[in-house]
Structures are given as structure tokens and as C-alpha cells.
Design a protein around this motif. Structure first.
Motif, PDB file in Angstrom:
ATOM      1  N   ILE A  41     -43.055 -29.520 -13.918  1.00 20.24           N
ATOM      2  CA  ILE A  41     -42.698 -28.315 -14.663  1.00 20.24           C
ATOM      3  C   ILE A  41     -42.368 -27.205 -13.664  1.00 20.24           C
ATOM      4  CG2 ILE A  41     -44.018 -28.952 -16.711  1.00 20.24           C
ATOM      5  CD1 ILE A  41     -46.286 -27.179 -15.742  1.00 20.24           C
ATOM      6  N   TRP A  42     -42.139 -26.004 -14.176  1.00 23.42           N
ATOM      7  CA  TRP A  42     -41.813 -24.828 -13.360  1.00 23.42           C
ATOM      8  C   TRP A  42     -40.446 -24.937 -12.684  1.00 23.42           C
ATOM      9  CZ3 TRP A  42     -44.778 -21.701 -15.517  1.00 23.42           C
ATOM     10  CH2 TRP A  42     -46.142 -21.937 -15.700  1.00 23.42           C
ATOM     11  N   ASN A  43     -39.556 -25.713 -13.269  1.00 27.66           N
ATOM     12  CA  ASN A  43     -38.150 -25.696 -12.876  1.00 27.66           C
ATOM     13  C   ASN A  43     -37.344 -26.004 -14.130  1.00 27.66           C
ATOM     14  OD1 ASN A  43     -37.268 -28.726 -12.850  1.00 27.66           O
ATOM     15  ND2 ASN A  43     -39.235 -28.694 -11.753  1.00 27.66           N
ATOM     16  N   TYR A  44     -36.024 -25.908 -14.047  1.00 29.71           N
ATOM     17  CA  TYR A  44     -35.203 -25.986 -15.255  1.00 29.71           C
ATOM     18  C   TYR A  44     -35.196 -27.376 -15.885  1.00 29.71           C
ATOM     19  CZ  TYR A  44     -31.420 -25.088 -18.521  1.00 29.71           C
ATOM     20  OH  TYR A  44     -30.672 -24.945 -19.668  1.00 29.71           O
ATOM     21  N   THR A  45     -35.647 -28.389 -15.170  1.00 34.07           N
ATOM     22  CA  THR A  45     -35.662 -29.728 -15.744  1.00 34.07           C
ATOM     23  C   THR A  45     -36.449 -29.750 -17.050  1.00 34.07           C
ATOM     24  OG1 THR A  45     -35.650 -30.644 -13.509  1.00 34.07           O
ATOM     25  CG2 THR A  45     -36.124 -32.152 -15.302  1.00 34.07           C
ATOM     26  N   HIS A  88     -48.576 -16.734  -9.672  1.00 36.10           N
ATOM     27  CA  HIS A  88     -49.217 -17.024 -10.948  1.00 36.10           C
ATOM     28  C   HIS A  88     -48.890 -15.952 -11.979  1.00 36.10           C
ATOM     29  CE1 HIS A  88     -52.123 -18.751 -13.698  1.00 36.10           C
ATOM     30  NE2 HIS A  88     -52.605 -17.536 -13.899  1.00 36.10           N
ATOM     31  N   LEU A  89     -48.857 -14.694 -11.541  1.00 37.59           N
ATOM     32  CA  LEU A  89     -48.505 -13.604 -12.450  1.00 37.59           C
ATOM     33  C   LEU A  89     -47.098 -13.801 -12.999  1.00 37.59           C
ATOM     34  CD1 LEU A  89     -49.141 -10.887 -13.751  1.00 37.59           C
ATOM     35  CD2 LEU A  89     -48.323  -9.777 -11.655  1.00 37.59           C
ATOM     36  N   LYS A  90     -46.187 -14.199 -12.140  1.00 39.09           N
ATOM     37  CA  LYS A  90     -44.808 -14.459 -12.575  1.00 39.09           C
ATOM     38  C   LYS A  90     -44.780 -15.608 -13.584  1.00 39.09           C
ATOM     39  CE  LYS A  90     -40.247 -15.614 -10.683  1.00 39.09           C
ATOM     40  NZ  LYS A  90     -39.489 -15.907  -9.436  1.00 39.09           N
ATOM     41  N   LYS A  91     -45.577 -16.645 -13.326  1.00 42.14           N
ATOM     42  CA  LYS A  91     -45.624 -17.777 -14.242  1.00 42.14           C
ATOM     43  C   LYS A  91     -46.253 -17.402 -15.576  1.00 42.14           C
ATOM     44  CE  LYS A  91     -45.762 -21.385 -10.684  1.00 42.14           C
ATOM     45  NZ  LYS A  91     -46.592 -22.429 -10.021  1.00 42.14           N
ATOM     46  N   MET A  92     -47.218 -16.475 -15.542  1.00 45.98           N
ATOM     47  CA  MET A  92     -47.844 -16.031 -16.792  1.00 45.98           C
ATOM     48  C   MET A  92     -46.815 -15.372 -17.714  1.00 45.98           C
ATOM     49  SD  MET A  92     -51.548 -14.473 -15.656  1.00 45.98           S
ATOM     50  CE  MET A  92     -51.793 -13.807 -17.302  1.00 45.98           C
ATOM     51  N   LEU A  93     -45.892 -14.624 -17.114  1.00 45.09           N
ATOM     52  CA  LEU A  93     -44.850 -13.979 -17.905  1.00 45.09           C
ATOM     53  C   LEU A  93     -43.876 -15.001 -18.485  1.00 45.09           C
ATOM     54  CD1 LEU A  93     -44.143 -10.959 -15.515  1.00 45.09           C
ATOM     55  CD2 LEU A  93     -45.520 -10.960 -17.599  1.00 45.09           C
ATOM     56  N   TYR A  94     -43.679 -16.054 -17.752  1.00 45.08           N
ATOM     57  CA  TYR A  94     -42.723 -17.089 -18.115  1.00 45.08           C
ATOM     58  C   TYR A  94     -43.321 -18.110 -19.077  1.00 45.08           C
ATOM     59  CZ  TYR A  94     -39.624 -21.100 -17.194  1.00 45.08           C
ATOM     60  OH  TYR A  94     -38.784 -22.161 -17.304  1.00 45.08           O
ATOM     61  N   TRP A  95     -44.633 -18.315 -18.992  1.00 45.14           N
ATOM     62  CA  TRP A  95     -45.325 -19.372 -19.720  1.00 45.14           C
ATOM     63  C   TRP A  95     -45.070 -19.387 -21.225  1.00 45.14           C
ATOM     64  CZ3 TRP A  95     -47.957 -23.795 -19.147  1.00 45.14           C
ATOM     65  CH2 TRP A  95     -48.838 -24.203 -20.158  1.00 45.14           C
ATOM     66  N   PRO A  96     -45.259 -18.280 -21.977  1.00 45.28           N
ATOM     67  CA  PRO A  96     -45.180 -18.350 -23.447  1.00 45.28           C
ATOM     68  C   PRO A  96     -43.823 -18.789 -23.976  1.00 45.28           C
ATOM     69  CG  PRO A  96     -46.203 -16.302 -22.727  1.00 45.28           C
ATOM     70  CD  PRO A  96     -45.601 -16.926 -21.513  1.00 45.28           C
ATOM     71  N   CYS A  97     -42.753 -18.395 -23.294  1.00 48.54           N
ATOM     72  CA  CYS A  97     -41.426 -18.690 -23.829  1.00 48.54           C
ATOM     73  C   CYS A  97     -40.836 -19.981 -23.287  1.00 48.54           C
ATOM     74  CB  CYS A  97     -40.462 -17.534 -23.535  1.00 48.54           C
ATOM     75  SG  CYS A  97     -40.223 -17.202 -21.778  1.00 48.54           S
ATOM     76  N   ALA A  98     -41.480 -20.601 -22.306  1.00 48.96           N
ATOM     77  CA  ALA A  98     -40.892 -21.802 -21.719  1.00 48.96           C
ATOM     78  C   ALA A  98     -41.901 -22.949 -21.649  1.00 48.96           C
ATOM     79  CB  ALA A  98     -40.314 -21.489 -20.331  1.00 48.96           C
ATOM     80  N   TYR A 108     -45.071 -23.408 -22.079  1.00 53.29           N
ATOM     81  CA  TYR A 108     -45.982 -23.617 -23.199  1.00 53.29           C
ATOM     82  C   TYR A 108     -45.292 -24.417 -24.296  1.00 53.29           C
ATOM     83  CZ  TYR A 108     -48.401 -22.631 -27.572  1.00 53.29           C
ATOM     84  OH  TYR A 108     -49.014 -22.761 -28.799  1.00 53.29           O
ATOM     85  N   ARG A 109     -44.055 -24.072 -24.594  1.00 52.10           N
ATOM     86  CA  ARG A 109     -43.307 -24.778 -25.627  1.00 52.10           C
ATOM     87  C   ARG A 109     -42.987 -26.210 -25.195  1.00 52.10           C
ATOM     88  NH1 ARG A 109     -38.799 -20.306 -27.643  1.00 52.10           N
ATOM     89  NH2 ARG A 109     -40.258 -18.604 -28.077  1.00 52.10           N
ATOM     90  N   PRO A 123     -51.721 -19.205 -24.281  1.00 51.27           N
ATOM     91  CA  PRO A 123     -52.298 -20.313 -25.040  1.00 51.27           C
ATOM     92  C   PRO A 123     -51.962 -21.656 -24.400  1.00 51.27           C
ATOM     93  CG  PRO A 123     -50.319 -19.541 -26.109  1.00 51.27           C
ATOM     94  CD  PRO A 123     -50.572 -18.584 -24.988  1.00 51.27           C
ATOM     95  N   TYR A 124     -52.744 -22.665 -24.749  1.00 48.91           N
ATOM     96  CA  TYR A 124     -52.547 -23.998 -24.200  1.00 48.91           C
ATOM     97  C   TYR A 124     -52.793 -25.015 -25.300  1.00 48.91           C
ATOM     98  CZ  TYR A 124     -53.445 -28.231 -21.434  1.00 48.91           C
ATOM     99  OH  TYR A 124     -53.427 -29.503 -20.925  1.00 48.91           O
ATOM    100  N   ARG A 125     -51.778 -25.812 -25.597  1.00 45.30           N
ATOM    101  CA  ARG A 125     -51.925 -26.812 -26.649  1.00 45.30           C
ATOM    102  C   ARG A 125     -50.966 -27.955 -26.388  1.00 45.30           C
ATOM    103  NH1 ARG A 125     -49.703 -27.320 -31.959  1.00 45.30           N
ATOM    104  NH2 ARG A 125     -48.743 -25.261 -31.818  1.00 45.30           N
ATOM    105  N   CYS A 126     -51.483 -29.171 -26.337  1.00 42.23           N
ATOM    106  CA  CYS A 126     -50.628 -30.339 -26.159  1.00 42.23           C
ATOM    107  C   CYS A 126     -51.419 -31.601 -26.475  1.00 42.23           C
ATOM    108  CB  CYS A 126     -50.074 -30.416 -24.730  1.00 42.23           C
ATOM    109  SG  CYS A 126     -51.325 -30.606 -23.443  1.00 42.23           S
ATOM    110  N   ASN A 127     -50.725 -32.699 -26.648  1.00 43.58           N
ATOM    111  CA  ASN A 127     -51.355 -34.006 -26.830  1.00 43.58           C
ATOM    112  C   ASN A 127     -51.668 -34.581 -25.452  1.00 43.58           C
ATOM    113  OD1 ASN A 127     -51.199 -34.056 -29.658  1.00 43.58           O
ATOM    114  ND2 ASN A 127     -49.093 -34.818 -29.605  1.00 43.58           N
ATOM    115  N   GLU A 128     -52.904 -34.397 -25.002  1.00 42.97           N
ATOM    116  CA  GLU A 128     -53.292 -34.849 -23.670  1.00 42.97           C
ATOM    117  C   GLU A 128     -53.576 -36.348 -23.677  1.00 42.97           C
ATOM    118  OE1 GLU A 128     -56.816 -32.538 -23.284  1.00 42.97           O
ATOM    119  OE2 GLU A 128     -55.805 -30.895 -22.253  1.00 42.97           O
ATOM    120  N   HIS A 129     -53.134 -37.004 -22.613  1.00 44.20           N
ATOM    121  CA  HIS A 129     -53.435 -38.430 -22.495  1.00 44.20           C
ATOM    122  C   HIS A 129     -53.514 -38.797 -21.016  1.00 44.20           C
ATOM    123  CE1 HIS A 129     -53.700 -42.577 -23.922  1.00 44.20           C
ATOM    124  NE2 HIS A 129     -52.926 -42.908 -22.895  1.00 44.20           N
TER     125      HIS A 129
END
Length: 430
Positions: free
Chosen positions: A92-96, A131-141, A143-144, A169-175
Motif C-alpha cells: 500500500i501507500w502507492n498508486y497501485t 505518518h502525519l501525511k499518511k493520516m491525512l491520506y488514510w480516510p480517503c484512500a 482505508y477504503r 478508522p480500521y476495518r477489514c477482513n483479516e486473514h
């Protein structure tokens, strides 16, 4: 007809480390099972490294900036996604990852994600601005991306638990799936001699091996400082022939700082910078060594750790390598904390081990690999995970028709040759 699998990743460049190596190893196993694997990357289609990739690679870059945005990714996926039974995002953390979400969201075509340790709270603590930059990015990318994936795969229980601590927030089907590698292949004795022909000064030495990216999180500075302290404090006959091999891309700024540290610690004559090694030379490095050392501050899995075990090479690792519990439980090496005191204790335990004890640890190292980290086991574990979260009847049917419906016992391969090469490589208690 076998499964059609698409792996999406930022690059197929082998210097990217564990994720692309994991794809290659798993894809070889899939190919043996009759499945087909292709790769989607953000590389430049004209990049020469694509020629070296042994699998079909759809390069839709070049990606722009560090995020590697490419306008070609989404249209390619929308046109081709339906050709594949499974689409797996690696990292994660790239456009892929976000590009896959954009292309497939609402389409009914499912996808799966490997985070490859990129949600580890280590990065939160040590890179607060990032991490602060990622926090701003997290909800719209991201996380989804994780929320809408059919499943998010973790390579061990430790990684799964740590991932919950970084973002909300954090929500996913962990396996959790087993992860591994094909391990040592080829003729160990030939590989050993090939390596020694390039580095003849290492013959007959007690060699410690680090193999991986030259990055500050790997704790190579701790290894150097611990080695300097042991050289200073231990009896001369215990450390006189100890050498450290550092194998990995060593032309960066951090590598230059480490080389300066070697000079400062008066270790220049004890450290061999082998550069990036592949194929027989890489395995030769394992077979001339007495132990594998990784004083990492954060390691999601550590493919090189599993490779060391496959070569019957005991590992000296920290409790920040997420498979440390498995290593310790198997008695396949020593584990300690990721600080200087821990690094020193690891080396002292290695230096103090008897010949008989070290031979036993070598045997347990190989057994640990065969029973826990062989690629046949990890590939089956992934298929089982895909079956559990199959997004539709087409996916379920694809898995049912796959020939690998039951766990296959991993082949022993050249285990006898591995053992023979291990015995001829020296011993830390000589």
C-alpha cells in the motif's frame, strides 16, 4: 485449465525487496501446479529490467513522483480485470492499491491485499512526519482499499495484531496465511566454491551473513557496533577469524555512512561488502556462512531469514522480526532485543556455542524451514485463504477446479547436499 492470477505491485525491480521476491517464488509454485500468473506494475514499459522478469508483466507506468501515480492503471484494469480469477494487491501507500480500488469499486470484481508489513506501528514511531501525511491520506484512500477488499492477508499473527495500532478508522477482513520461499536450490558445494572464488579471503573463516536491503531499519549499524565490542572484549581465539559479509545494493547514502562507521570502528578488514547477489552466488554466500544475522527494528516476515533456514543456517535475529516466535520455538537460532545490548548478546551466544550445539541448531533450522516456510505450504495456505473469501461463484468454481485442492508435502530437494555443505563451511566454536 488452471487459475488465472494477477499480482499488482509498484515495481518488479528486485531491489524493491521481499514483496516482489515473494511474488516470483509463489508464482513459480503456481506454475508447477498448472496455474498462470501475470504481474501489473507501475514500471516504465521501456525499462530494461522488465526483460529480466520471468513472468508476463504489464507495465502501465512510468508512475509519477514517490506515489507513482499513473493515468494508465485504471483504464487497463477496467479493460482486463475480468480475464483473471484473482487480483492480488501487494503493498500500500502507492498508486497501485488505490488505483485497483478505483478501477474495481462497484464493479463486482473482487480483489485481495497483502500489506507486507506497511501498517506496522514502527513507521509511526520513527517517521512521525511521514505518518502525519499518511493520516491525512488514510480516510480517503487506503482505508477504503482495505475495507472493500475481500480479504487482507497477513503473513503472521504478529503482523495482523500490529496492523491494528497505526490508523483509525480500521476495518477489514483479516486473514493470516503462511508465507515462505522455495529455499536453497542447485548444487551447494558448487555454489560455495563459486562464492569463494570471488571472495577467496573468506575461505576457512567464521562468516556472519547479512543479506537484504541496506536500510536503517535493518539494524546493520547495531551489528557493526556489536561486532566491534566483541572483537575488543572476547578472547582473541574466539574472534580472530570472524568476518561479516554484507550482501545487498550498497551504493546509496546510508551504505556510505555504514562504510564510514566500519572505518571508525576499525572493522574495515573484517567486513566484506559483497553487493547485490543472485542465483548461485547468493546461495554460495549462505553456504560459506556460519550464521545469518538480522538486528532489524522492523521486519514483516524476512524472506532472507527463511532462505537462511533452508540452507541449514542458524539465524541471529531480534524480536522485531515478526516470525521470531517460530524461530525461537523451533530452536533454529537465537532471538534478542533490537538494541546494542541485544546485538552483543546474540554474537556472544553464537561465539560461545559448542560444536555439538551448533550442529543441532543447523539441523533444527532446516527442519523449521521445511515444516513452516516452504513455498508449497505457503502457496496452499494462500489458496485456502482465497477459497474462504471467494467473492463470487466464478471464483469459488475456479478454486474448485484448481489441481492443488489438498496440501502437498514440500519436496525435501537437496537436503542431504545442504547438510554436507553446511558441515564443510566451518563452525563458530573452532
Amino acid at each position: 485449465m488452471g487459475l488465472q492470477i494477477l499480482h499488482a505491485i509498484i515495481t518488479v525491480n528486485p531491489t524493491y525487496g521481499g514483496p516482489i521476491e515473494g511474488i516470483v517464488q509463489t508464482s513459480r509454485e503456481h506454475r508447477r501446479r498448472g496455474n498462470s500468473v501475470e504481474i501489473l506494475s507501475l514500471d516504465d514499459p521501456d525499462d530494461r529490467l522488465l526483460v529480466q522478469c520471468e513472468f508476463v508483466c504489464h507495465a502501465v507506468g512510468p508512475g509519477l513522483g514517490k506515489y507513482r501515480y499513473s493515468p494508465r492503471l485504471v483504464p487497463w484494469l477496467r479493460a482486463n480485470a475480468s480475464k483473471f480469477d484473482f487480483i492480488i494487491v501487494n503493498g500500500i501507500w502507492n498508486y497501485t492499491s488505490f488505483g485497483v480500488w478505483r478501477a474495481l469499486h462497484g464493479s463486482g470484481i473482487p480483489y485481495y491485499v497483502f500489506t507486507h508489513g506497511m501498517l506496522d506501528p514502527y513507521f509511526k514511531k520513527h517517521y512521525p512526519l511521514k505518518h502525519l501525511k499518511k493520516m491525512l491520506y488514510w480516510p480517503c484512500a487506503e482505508y477504503r482499499v482495505l475495507r472493500d477488499a475481500n480479504a487482507v492477508f497477513f503473513t503472521c499473527e504478529e503482523e495482523r495484531l500490529l496492523a491494528r495500532q497505526s490508523f483509525h478508522p480500521y476495518r477489514c477482513n483479516e486473514h493470516v496465511v503462511n508465507y515462505g520461499t522455495a529455499g536453497a536450490v542447485g548444487d551447494p558445494q558448487m555454489q560455495r566454491e563459486l562464492f569463494l572464488s570471488k571472495f577467496p579471503h573468506l575461505r576457512g573463516k567464521r562468516n556472519l551473513l547479512f543479506l537484504g536491503r541496506i536500510h536503517e531499519k535493518k539494524g546493520i549499524d547495531l551489528t557493526l557496533k556489536a561486532l566491534a565490542q566483541c572483537v575488543k572484549d572476547a578472547p582473541k581465539d574466539k574472534v580472530n577469524d570472524v568476518q561479516l559479509i554484507i550482501a545487498g545494493p550498497d551504493n546509496g547514502e546510508y551504505a556510505s555512512a555504514l562504510k564510514a562507521l566500519c572505518y571508525e570502528l576499525q572493522l574495515t578488514e573484517r567486513v566484506t561488502w559483497a553487493g547485490m547477489l543472485g542465483n548461485d552466488l547468493k546461495w554460495g554466500a549462505f553456504f560459506v556462512s556460519d550464521a545469518f544475522v538480522l538486528n532489524s527494528h522492523q521486519e514483516n516476515f524476512g524472506v532472507s531469514v527463511a532462505e537462511a533456514l533452508s540452507a541449514a543456517l542458524p539465524t541471529l535475529i531480534t524480536d522485531k522480526v515478526n516470525i521470531w516466535r517460530e524461530i525461537e520455538e523451533a530452536g533454529a537460532g537465537f532471538v534478542d532485543t533490537d538494541d546494542l545490548a541485544g546485538a552483543v548478546r546474540l554474537l556472544r551466544r553464537w561465539l560461545g556455542a559448542s560444536r555439538a550445539e551448533w550442529a543441532d541448531i543447523r539441523t533444527r533450522a532446516r527442519e523449521c524451514f521445511t515444516s513452516r516456510f516452504h513455498i508449497a505450504l505457503s502457496t496452499q495456505s494462500l489458496l485456502d485463504g482465497l477459497a474462504m473469501y471467494a467473492g463470487n461463484e466464478a471464483q469459488a468454481h475456479a478454486l474448485r477446479r484448481d489441481s492443488a485442492g489438498t496440501v502437498r508435502r514440500p519436496p525435501l530437494g537437496n537436503q542431504a547436499a545442504v547438510g554436507a555443505a553446511s558441515k564443510s563451511s566451518g563452525h563458530p566454536a573452532q
